[in-house]
Design a protein around this motif. Structure first.
Motif, mmCIF file in Angstrom:
data_model
loop_
_atom_site.group_PDB
_atom_site.id
_atom_site.type_symbol
_atom_site.label_atom_id
_atom_site.label_comp_id
_atom_site.label_asym_id
_atom_site.label_seq_id
_atom_site.Cartn_x
_atom_site.Cartn_y
_atom_site.Cartn_z
ATOM 1 N N HIS A 123 0.888 -1.287 0.083
ATOM 2 C CA HIS A 123 -0.047 0.220 0.062
ATOM 3 C C HIS A 123 0.967 1.306 -0.008
ATOM 4 O O HIS A 123 0.673 2.311 -0.607
ATOM 5 N N GLN A 136 2.082 1.727 -3.445
ATOM 6 C CA GLN A 136 1.096 2.225 -4.418
ATOM 7 C C GLN A 136 0.596 3.637 -3.992
ATOM 8 O O GLN A 136 0.606 4.284 -5.065
ATOM 9 N N THR A 137 0.893 4.150 -2.878
ATOM 10 C CA THR A 137 0.655 5.394 -2.670
ATOM 11 C C THR A 137 1.723 6.395 -2.811
ATOM 12 O O THR A 137 1.765 7.510 -2.478
ATOM 13 N N ARG A 138 2.771 5.803 -3.298
ATOM 14 C CA ARG A 138 4.054 6.363 -3.342
ATOM 15 C C ARG A 138 4.757 7.030 -2.151
ATOM 16 O O ARG A 138 5.417 8.143 -2.398
#
Length: 136
Positions: A54, A57-59
């Motif tokens: 996660h 994915q949210t950098r």
């Protein structure tokens, strides 16, 4: 092979020294307790992996940080399962480095995607469509 022998020698020396100071029962409890801790970390690794995925994915982290977090966590858990004080210290250090990387990534500099290049304001984007039947 030589590195393994050096590690094995250091592990035996450190374990015998600490075991002679704290006693046999305390040594046994430490070895069993650290093995259970390593197994617990491995059993809950899917939650850590999901949290790291996660964050990727949210950098909040980059791919290198994702790999480091997961590999260090796994290596630390395996070292906690291996009996001996030296391997337990290394396993705890690897687990703490994972916690440290969480703190650094949470409060430190965030990973930012590269900014797109500036377009020239004097260029007009256009698409040329040819209406000849040979292209159809």
């Amino acid at each position: 092979m030589i590195y393994f022998l050096i590690y094995l020698f250091a592990e035996v020396i450190v374990t015998v020294e600490i075991a002679s100071r704290i006693g046999g029962i305390a040594t046994f409890l430490e070895i069993v307790g650290s093995a259970f801790l390593g197994i617990f970390i491995l059993l809950n690794f899917r939650h850590t992996l999901a949290e790291n995925l996660h964050a990727l994915q949210t950098r909040r982290i980059d791919v290198q940080g994702f790999a480091n977090r997961n590999l260090m966590g796994l290596a630390g858990a395996f070292l906690l399962i291996v009996p001996g004080f030296l391997s337990d210290l290394a396993g705890i250090a690897l687990q703490l480095s994972v916690i440290g990387s969480f703190l650094v990534n949470r409060f430190g500099r965030k990973y930012e995607s590269p900014t797109p290049t500036q377009k020239d304001e004097y260029v007009i984007d256009a698409e040329i469509i040819d209406d000849t039947p040979s292209l159809r």
